[in-house]
Motif scaffolding. Structure first.
Motif, PDB file in Angstrom:
ATOM      1  N   PRO A 275       0.767  -1.252   0.000  1.00 54.47           N
ATOM      2  CA  PRO A 275       0.000   0.000   0.000  1.00 54.47           C
ATOM      3  C   PRO A 275       0.798   1.302   0.000  1.00 54.47           C
ATOM      4  O   PRO A 275       0.402   2.246  -0.691  1.00 54.47           O
ATOM      5  CB  PRO A 275      -0.865  -0.146   1.264  1.00 54.47           C
ATOM      6  CG  PRO A 275      -1.114  -1.610   1.353  1.00 54.47           C
ATOM      7  CD  PRO A 275       0.189  -2.245   0.943  1.00 54.47           C
ATOM      8  N   PRO A 276       1.925   1.417   0.713  1.00 48.43           N
ATOM      9  CA  PRO A 276       2.663   2.683   0.653  1.00 48.43           C
ATOM     10  C   PRO A 276       3.129   3.048  -0.756  1.00 48.43           C
ATOM     11  O   PRO A 276       3.208   4.237  -1.095  1.00 48.43           O
ATOM     12  CB  PRO A 276       3.863   2.428   1.575  1.00 48.43           C
ATOM     13  CG  PRO A 276       3.383   1.398   2.543  1.00 48.43           C
ATOM     14  CD  PRO A 276       2.478   0.514   1.742  1.00 48.43           C
ATOM     15  N   ILE A 277       3.405   2.037  -1.577  1.00 44.32           N
ATOM     16  CA  ILE A 277       3.823   2.317  -2.963  1.00 44.32           C
ATOM     17  C   ILE A 277       2.626   2.784  -3.786  1.00 44.32           C
ATOM     18  O   ILE A 277       2.745   3.666  -4.646  1.00 44.32           O
ATOM     19  CB  ILE A 277       4.458   1.066  -3.617  1.00 44.32           C
ATOM     20  CG1 ILE A 277       5.606   0.536  -2.756  1.00 44.32           C
ATOM     21  CG2 ILE A 277       4.940   1.388  -5.023  1.00 44.32           C
ATOM     22  CD1 ILE A 277       6.762   1.471  -2.601  1.00 44.32           C
ATOM     23  N   VAL A 278       1.467   2.201  -3.531  1.00 37.09           N
ATOM     24  CA  VAL A 278       0.244   2.650  -4.208  1.00 37.09           C
ATOM     25  C   VAL A 278      -0.018   4.117  -3.865  1.00 37.09           C
ATOM     26  O   VAL A 278      -0.344   4.929  -4.742  1.00 37.09           O
ATOM     27  CB  VAL A 278      -0.965   1.779  -3.804  1.00 37.09           C
ATOM     28  CG1 VAL A 278      -2.260   2.349  -4.394  1.00 37.09           C
ATOM     29  CG2 VAL A 278      -0.769   0.339  -4.257  1.00 37.09           C
ATOM     30  N   PRO A 304      -3.894  -4.125   4.285  1.00 43.86           N
ATOM     31  CA  PRO A 304      -5.115  -3.642   3.625  1.00 43.86           C
ATOM     32  C   PRO A 304      -4.896  -2.351   2.851  1.00 43.86           C
ATOM     33  O   PRO A 304      -4.124  -1.488   3.251  1.00 43.86           O
ATOM     34  CB  PRO A 304      -6.085  -3.428   4.792  1.00 43.86           C
ATOM     35  CG  PRO A 304      -5.573  -4.319   5.877  1.00 43.86           C
ATOM     36  CD  PRO A 304      -4.078  -4.305   5.730  1.00 43.86           C
ATOM     37  N   LEU A 305      -5.594  -2.229   1.735  1.00 41.63           N
ATOM     38  CA  LEU A 305      -5.530  -1.038   0.882  1.00 41.63           C
ATOM     39  C   LEU A 305      -6.905  -0.392   0.877  1.00 41.63           C
ATOM     40  O   LEU A 305      -7.900  -1.034   0.544  1.00 41.63           O
ATOM     41  CB  LEU A 305      -5.131  -1.442  -0.538  1.00 41.63           C
ATOM     42  CG  LEU A 305      -4.942  -0.341  -1.575  1.00 41.63           C
ATOM     43  CD1 LEU A 305      -3.761   0.538  -1.192  1.00 41.63           C
ATOM     44  CD2 LEU A 305      -4.720  -0.953  -2.956  1.00 41.63           C
ATOM     45  N   GLY A 306      -6.956   0.875   1.269  1.00 37.67           N
ATOM     46  CA  GLY A 306      -8.232   1.560   1.389  1.00 37.67           C
ATOM     47  C   GLY A 306      -8.824   1.982   0.060  1.00 37.67           C
ATOM     48  O   GLY A 306      -8.124   2.127  -0.947  1.00 37.67           O
ATOM     49  N   ALA A 307     -10.145   2.181   0.069  1.00 41.53           N
ATOM     50  CA  ALA A 307     -10.861   2.591  -1.135  1.00 41.53           C
ATOM     51  C   ALA A 307     -10.345   3.932  -1.654  1.00 41.53           C
ATOM     52  O   ALA A 307     -10.260   4.150  -2.865  1.00 41.53           O
ATOM     53  CB  ALA A 307     -12.355   2.686  -0.828  1.00 41.53           C
ATOM     54  N   GLU A 308      -9.968   4.831  -0.731  1.00 40.99           N
ATOM     55  CA  GLU A 308      -9.477   6.153  -1.138  1.00 40.99           C
ATOM     56  C   GLU A 308      -8.192   6.023  -1.963  1.00 40.99           C
ATOM     57  O   GLU A 308      -8.020   6.713  -2.975  1.00 40.99           O
ATOM     58  CB  GLU A 308      -9.212   7.010   0.105  1.00 40.99           C
ATOM     59  CG  GLU A 308      -8.718   8.421  -0.221  1.00 40.99           C
ATOM     60  CD  GLU A 308      -8.394   9.220   1.026  1.00 40.99           C
ATOM     61  OE1 GLU A 308      -7.587  10.167   0.905  1.00 40.99           O
ATOM     62  OE2 GLU A 308      -8.928   8.904   2.107  1.00 40.99           O
ATOM     63  N   GLN A 309      -7.302   5.124  -1.550  1.00 42.65           N
ATOM     64  CA  GLN A 309      -6.051   4.927  -2.281  1.00 42.65           C
ATOM     65  C   GLN A 309      -6.315   4.332  -3.667  1.00 42.65           C
ATOM     66  O   GLN A 309      -5.686   4.728  -4.650  1.00 42.65           O
ATOM     67  CB  GLN A 309      -5.120   4.012  -1.479  1.00 42.65           C
ATOM     68  CG  GLN A 309      -4.585   4.661  -0.207  1.00 42.65           C
ATOM     69  CD  GLN A 309      -3.989   3.638   0.737  1.00 42.65           C
ATOM     70  OE1 GLN A 309      -4.673   2.764   1.241  1.00 42.65           O
ATOM     71  NE2 GLN A 309      -2.702   3.749   0.971  1.00 42.65           N
ATOM     72  N   PRO A 346     -13.481  -1.600  -4.207  1.00 43.60           N
ATOM     73  CA  PRO A 346     -12.717  -0.759  -3.286  1.00 43.60           C
ATOM     74  C   PRO A 346     -12.869  -1.238  -1.839  1.00 43.60           C
ATOM     75  O   PRO A 346     -13.966  -1.508  -1.373  1.00 43.60           O
ATOM     76  CB  PRO A 346     -13.345   0.624  -3.479  1.00 43.60           C
ATOM     77  CG  PRO A 346     -13.859   0.603  -4.878  1.00 43.60           C
ATOM     78  CD  PRO A 346     -14.358  -0.794  -5.084  1.00 43.60           C
ATOM     79  N   GLY A 347     -11.722  -1.378  -1.173  1.00 49.19           N
ATOM     80  CA  GLY A 347     -11.736  -1.801   0.217  1.00 49.19           C
ATOM     81  C   GLY A 347     -11.735  -3.299   0.428  1.00 49.19           C
ATOM     82  O   GLY A 347     -11.483  -3.780   1.533  1.00 49.19           O
TER      83      GLY A 347
END
Length: 534
Positions: A275-278, A304-309, A346-347
Motif C-alpha cells: 500500500p505505501p507504494i500505491v 489492507p488497501l483503502g478505497a481512497e487509495q 474498493p476496500g
C-alpha cells in the motif's frame, strides 16, 4: 450460515512432479532465450536457459561441497538476479532454504540461524561482516558469498568451475511431509517462528495463482521490488512469475527516482507492491515527470488497501487495466484471496483462490457467522503450512483439530464472496508490509536498566499502515528520544519506534498479566480522532 468455497474452477496440479523446485524448472524450460531476471541498476541479466543452467550448477556444486538432503541453508541476500539460482539450486537437490531479511541486525540473524539449525549461509560481501559474526555464534559450518570475502567460499568460483555433473536426475520427495522452505513469521503472537512450507503447499499455491483465470499472462515484465526473503516476493517473483515466463526486474530497495526510472526504462507492465507504494504512485508529484503508461496490472498485498487509495490511483492512471488487492499470510503460502480479473471492489481484498475454503467465526463463541458480520477469518486448504518448526504448541494454537488455520484477522465477506479485513485479534504490527512483533520489542525495552515495564502497539499511519509505538514505565531519568535511540541501535529499520515513545505510570494488564493491547490501541485511535477534530 455456511463455509465459503472458492468460486474459481479447480486447478490441475501435477501428478508426476512432486518437487516444487522441479515443478518450476519444468515450466522454465519452455521459455528458452527469453529474459528471466535482470538487475535494475547494472542491467546484468539471465535468460531462462542460462538461469536453469546456473541453478543446476549451483545444486551440483553444493553437493560436491557436502550438502545433504534436508540440510538447512540460510539465504541472506538482497533482491538480485542470482536469488533464484541459490533458492532452486539448494531445494532442487533436496536441501531446505530459510530466507533472512538482509536488514536484520547480527543478533536477529543469530536467532534465526540457531532456531532453524542452518548448516550453511549464503550472502554478499556487503553483508558479510554481520553474516560472519552471526555464523560464528550460531555454529554455521560454511559461508558462501557472491563475491570475495576472507573466510568465505566464493559461489561465483564454484558456479564457474562446476559442470553440473553432480546434479541428480531426480530427488525422492514426500511432497506432503517434506519441507522445502522455512520463512519466518511471528504468527499471532511472540517471537518469529519458522513456517514449514512443503512441496505440496507451494505447488498448489503456484498452480492456483498462475491459473489464467487468476493471473493474466500478457506481456509480463514485472518489477521485482517485493523482498524475495518475504513470502509475498518469494511466491510471486520467484514462483508464479517464472512459471508464467515473466521478466523480473530486480530492485534492492525503494528509492523514488530509481523506482520510476526503472518502470519507464524497462517498460514495466506488472507491479506487485504494498500500500505505501500505491499511495506514492497516486499522490507524489515526482510521478508526473515519468512515462508510466506501460503499467497494465497493479497488485497490492501484505496490508489492507483503502478505497481512497484505489480511487486516487485510478484517477491518476486510468490506463491501468487490472488493479487488484490480495490477502494472505506466510502460514498460507501465502495468498488466500485476490480480486477477480477486472473486478476490484474498493476496500475488498478479493475472493478465495482456487481450492481454498474459509469461514468467519464469532470472536467469543466460535460460532459460524453469515455474510456481512465481522469475526475471525479462518482458512483451510492445500496451502496451509505443515506447522511451526519445532514448536508444536504454537502450531496447535493456530491450526485446529479440523485443519482450520485461525488467522487472527477480523473481517467479513459480502454476499458475492468478497472479503474485507477490518482489524486483527493478533498483536502483530504491520509496517509497510513488514511484520513487527510487539513481544520482541518489549523484551528489548525491558533489557534497559531504567525501564521496568513496556507495551508496544501499532498506531495508524496513512503511508506505512502502522507505526510501532512504545509505552514505558521508567525507574530513572530517561527521555523518550533516548528510548527510541536505544531500540533503533538494536533492531532492523522497520522495527524502529517511529510511532513514538510515551512514558506512563503503568501498563494496563488483565488478571493473568497479559497486556491489554486492544485497550491501548483504542485509546490511541481516540486521541487521533480528537486531533483531527481540533
Amino acid at each position: 450460515m455456511a463455509v465459503l468455497h472458492s468460486g474459481f474452477k479447480d486447478v490441475v496440479v501435477p501428478s508426476d512432479i512432486h518437487s516444487f523446485p522441479r515443478y518450476v524448472l519444468k515450466h522454465m524450460e519452455s521459455y528458452g532465450e527469453e529474459t528471466a531476471m535482470v538487475d535494475s541498476t547494472s542491467g546484468r541479466s539471465y535468460t531462462y536457459n542460462k538461469l536453469t543452467e546456473m541453478i543446476k550448477k549451483c545444486g551440483s556444486a553444493l553437493i560436491r561441497q557436502g550438502l545433504q538432503t534436508k540440510d538447512m541453508v540460510a539465504v541472506l541476500l538482497p533482491n538480485m538476479p542470482e536469488y533464484p539460482i541459490v533458492f532452486y539450486g539448494v531445494t532442487s537437490v533436496g536441501g531446505i532454504v530459510t530466507t533472512i531479511n538482509p536488514a536484520y541486525t547480527t543478533d536477529e540473524i543469530i536467532y534465526q540461524l540457531k532456531d532453524s539449525g542452518a548448516k550453511y549461509l549464503v550472502t554478499v560481501p556487503q553483508l558479510a561482516q554481520k553474516a560472519k559474526q552471526a555464523a560464528d555464534q550460531a555454529g554455521v559450518k560454511r559461508i558462501y558469498t557472491f563475491g570475495y570475502v576472507d573466510g568465505c567460499k566464493s559461489l561465483f568460483d564454484l558456479l564457474h568451475e562446476d559442470d553440473g555433473g553432480s546434479y541428480p536426475v531426480s530427488v525422492s520427495v514426500n511432497w506432503k511431509e517434506d519441507v522445502v522452505c522455512l520463512p519466518y513469521s511471528s504468527g499471532t503472537t511472540g517471537l518469529p517462528k519458522g513456517v514449514m512450507l512443503t512441496h505440496y503447499n507451494l505447488i498448489h499455491h503456484a498452480a492456483m495463482f498462475s491459473n489464467d483465470d487468476v493471473m493474466s499472462s500478457e506481456d509480463l515484465i514485472t518489477l521485482g521490488l517485493l523482498p524475495m526473503f518475504h513470502s509475498y516476493g518469494l511466491s510471486i517473483l520467484m514462483g508464479v512469475c517464472l512459471i508464467k515466463g515473466a521478466s523480473v526486474i530486480c530492485m534492492t530497495q525503494f528509492e523514488p527516482t530509481h523506482f520510476l526510472e526503472a518502470i519507464q526504462k524497462f517498460k514495466i507492465t506488472m507491479l506487485p507492491v504494498v500500500p505505501p507504494i500505491v499511495l506514492f504512485l497516486a499522490k507524489h508529484p515526482l510521478v508526473e515527470k515519468y512515462n508510466l503508461m506501460s503499467i497494465k496490472q497493479v497488485t497490492s498485498g501484505a496490508a489492507p488497501l483503502g478505497a481512497e487509495q484505489i480511487n486516487a490511483l485510478m484517477t491518476r492512471m486510468p490506463w491501468i487495466t487490472i488493479l487488484r488487492q490480495g490477502y494472505g499470510l506466510t502460514e498460507t503460502s501465502p495468498a488466500v484471496t485476490t480480486s477477480p480479473l477486472g473486478k476490484c471492489k474498493p476496500g475488498s481484498v478479493g475472493v478465495l483462490l482456487p481450492g481454498l475454503k474459509a469461514k468467519v467465526i464469532d470472536l467469543k463463541t466460535g460460532a459460524l457467522l453469515p455474510p456481512n458480520q465481522d469475526g475471525e477469518i479462518c482458512v483451510a486448504g492445500p496451502t496451509i503450512m505443515k506447522g511451526y518448526y519445532n514448536n508444536p504448541e504454537a502450531t496447535a494454537k493456530t491450526i485446529d483439530c479440523e485443519g482450520w488455520l485461525h488467522t487472527g484477522d477480523v473481517g467479513h465477506y459480502d454476499n458475492e464472496g468478497h472479503f474485507y479485513v477490518v482489524d486483527r485479534i493478533k498483536e502483530l504490527i504491520k509496517y509497510k508490509g513488514f511484520q513487527v512483533p510487539p513481544a520482541e520489542l518489549e523484551a528489548l525495552l525491558l533489557s534497559h536498566p531504567k525501564i521496568t515495564d513496556a507495551a508496544v502497539i501499532g498506531v495508524p499511519d496513512d503511508e506505512a499502515g502502522e507505526l510501532p509505538k512504545a509505552l514505558v514505565v521508567t525507574s530513572g531519568a530517561i527521555t523518550a528520544s533516548e528510548v527510541q535511540r536505544f531500540v533503533a541501535e538494536r533492531v532492523a529499520s522497520h522495527k524502529r519506534l517511529r510511532g513514538g515513545v510515551e512514558i506512563v505510570q503503568s501498563v494496563p494488564k488483565n488478571a493473568s498479566g497479559k497486556i491489554l493491547r486492544r485497550q491501548l490501541r483504542e485509546r490511541e485511535k481516540e486521541r487521533l480522532a480528537l486531533r483531527h477534530k481540533l
